[in-house]
Design a protein around this motif. Structure first.
Motif, PDB file in Angstrom:
ATOM      1  N   ILE A   1       0.791  -1.094  -0.094  1.00  0.00           N
ATOM      2  CA  ILE A   1      -0.324   0.097   0.061  1.00  0.00           C
ATOM      3  C   ILE A   1       0.903   1.109  -0.165  1.00  0.00           C
TER       4      ILE A   1
ATOM      5  N   ILE B   1      -7.499   4.562  -1.012  1.00  0.00           N
ATOM      6  CA  ILE B   1      -7.432   3.651  -2.131  1.00  0.00           C
ATOM      7  C   ILE B   1      -8.945   3.150  -2.751  1.00  0.00           C
TER       8      ILE B   1
ATOM      9  N   TYR C   1      -2.571  -0.702  -6.654  1.00  0.00           N
ATOM     10  CA  TYR C   1      -2.742   0.687  -5.447  1.00  0.00           C
ATOM     11  C   TYR C   1      -2.192   1.829  -6.200  1.00  0.00           C
TER      12      TYR C   1
END
Length: 371
Positions: free
Chosen positions: A120, A208, A338
Motif C-alpha cells: 500500500i 485507495i 494501488y
C-alpha cells in the motif's frame, strides 16, 4: 540479551512474518544505545531473525562516513563505502555482514528504526502523484525522498533531507517514504513505531479506490502441464517452476498491452527477485525460442514467464527461489493496482534498474535469501 535487543527481535519477527509489510529477505531493523547500533544482518530474514544475527556496529565510525569524500564513480564509491561500513563492525562481528542500509539507520537519532516495503505504501511511492499526495496526507510529519540509488548515496541524500526538516520544524522526521522503495519509521519505543505504522497504513488505505482481486479463476490446466516442464528444463537442471493465476493476474494478462503496467519494475526488491521484466508469451508460441531470445538479450534467464490469457510461471533454481519470485511478482501486481489511486504507475527508470541488476550488494542478498 538486553531488554531492548529482545524488543528489537520481537518487533522484527512480528513485522517480518506479516506479508503486508515484508516479503522474502526484504526490510530491515535496528536499535541503538551507548554508541552501538544493532542492525539486521544481510541475508537474514526479519521473520526468523535471532538476537545473535544482528550486527553490532560502532556508531561514530558509521556517521564519520557521511563527511568523507568518496569516488564519484558508482562502483568505486560503493566498494570504498562498503569497506568502511565493514570496518565499523565491532570486534567479534567480522563474520557478519550488515544490512546495506546500515548507514541510513545510523542517521536516525531515534532508538528504534523499522524499514519495510508495504504494497500500500509502495502504491504511493511508485505512483505518479506520490510526492504531492504524501505532502497532502502527512504534511511535515513525513519526509519524501525522491528516487535515489541505494547504498551510500541514499544515506547522504537522507541526511540532508532530515537536517532540513529539523531546521524547519525543530524535529527529526519519524516517517520517511522513499520513492520506488518503501518506508522507514523511527521512534524511541516499539509502541511508538507501531502507532506510527498504523497511522500511515490507515491514512493511505482510506485513499485507495481499487483493491487487487486475487480470487480464483478458471484456467486451462492442460496448457499449464504442457508449458511447465519446458520452462523448467530451459531454466536450469532440476529447476522449480510455480504456476500462478487468479482474477487479478488474468486482468493483466488479457494481452501483452494490458501487461504494460508490470513491464518495468517498481522497486529494487522486484529487480532482485524477479529480474527487471517478465518474458511474455502466448499459448502455442515456441517457448524455447522466446526463452533463448530473452536470455541472449539480457544475459540471464527470465524469472517470470507470463502466458497471455493463462497466468504466470515463477522460476528458480529451487522451490524457495521460485516461490520468492512468485511472491514478489504478486506484490508488483498489488503495487500496480494501488498506484492507480495515486496517479498511475511510476516504474523505475532503465538506468536505475541496470544499476541494481549489476550491484554487488544486492546480488549477495539474493544469493543468501534464495539458498
Amino acid at each position: 540479551v538486553n531488554l531492548n535487543l529482545s524488543e528489537l527481535v520481537s518487533m522484527s519477527n512480528r513485522y517480518g512474518a506479516d506479508e503486508a509489510y515484508v516479503l522474502a529477505g526484504g526490510g530491515n531493523t535496528s536499535y541503538k544505545e551507548h554508541g552501538v547500533m544493532y542492525v539486521k544482518g544481510s541475508g537474514t530474514s526479519l521473520a526468523t531473525i535471532k538476537a545473535e544475527q544482528f550486527v553490532a556496529m560502532d556508531m561514530p565510525k558509521l556517521t564519520a562516513m557521511l563527511t568523507k569524500q568518496y569516488p564519484a564513480e558508482d562502483a568505486a564509491r560503493e566498494s570504498a563505502a562498503l569497506e568502511d561500513m565493514m570496518s565499523a563492525r565491532l570486534v567479534g562481528e567480522e563474520h557478519k555482514r550488515p544490512s546495506v542500509e546500515a548507514i541510513l539507520h545510523a542517521i536516525f537519532p531515534q532508538t528504534f528504526v523499522l524499514h519495510t516495503h508495504p504494497a500500500i505504501v509502495n502504491g504511493l511511492s511508485c505512483g505518479n502523484k506520490g510526492e504531492a499526495i504524501c505532502q497532502q496526507t502527512f504534511g511535515d510529519t513525513a519526509v519524501w525522498i525522491p528516487l535515489t540509488k541505494p547504498g551510500y548515496i541514499l544515506s547522504t541524500v537522507c541526511q540532508q533531507a532530515f537536517n532540513e526538516r529539523k531546521q524547519k520544524t525543530g524535529q527529526f522526521p519519524q516517517i520517511v517514504i522513499l520513492q520506488n522503495h518503501g518506508l522507514f519509521i523511527a521512534a524511541d519505543t516499539v509502541a511508538d513505531i507501531d502507532d506510527l505504522m498504523r497511522e500511515v497504513m490507515a491514512k493511505l488505505t482510506s485513499q485507495i479506490n481499487e483493491h487487487p482481486d486475487f480470487s480464483d479463476a478458471a484456467y486451462d490446466d492442460s496448457a499449464v502441464q504442457d508449458i511447465k516442464p519446458t520452462l523448467q528444463k530451459l531454466y536450469a537442471e532440476n529447476a522449480a517452476a510455480f504456476f500462478c493465476t487468479n482474477k487479478q493476474a488474468l486482468s493483466f494478462l488479457t494481452s501483452a498491452n494490458a501487461l504494460s503496467e508490470l513491464a518495468k519494475p517498481f522497486t529494487p526488491d522486484h529487480i532482485v527477485y524477479c529480474k527487471h521484466t517478465p518474458l511474455i508469451v502466448s499459448k502455442g508460441d515456441n517457448y524455447a525460442d522466446a526463452f533463448d531470445a530473452y536470455t541472449k538479450t539480457n544475459g540471464f534467464a527470465p524469472k517470470i514467464v507470463c502466458v497471455v490469457g493463462l497466468g504466470f510461471f515463477a522460476l528458480g533454481k529451487n522451490e524457495n527461489e521460485a516461490n520468492i519470485a512468485r511472491m514478489l511478482f504478486i506484490d508488483a501486481m498489488k503495487v500496480a493496482v494501488y498506484a492507480r489511486s495515486f496517479g498511475g504507475v511510476l516504474p523505475l527508470p532503465d538506468e536505475f534498474t541496470q544499476f541494481i541488476l549489476h550491484w554487488e550488494i544486492e546480488s549477495y542478498r539474493q544469493k543468501v535469501s534464495a539458498s
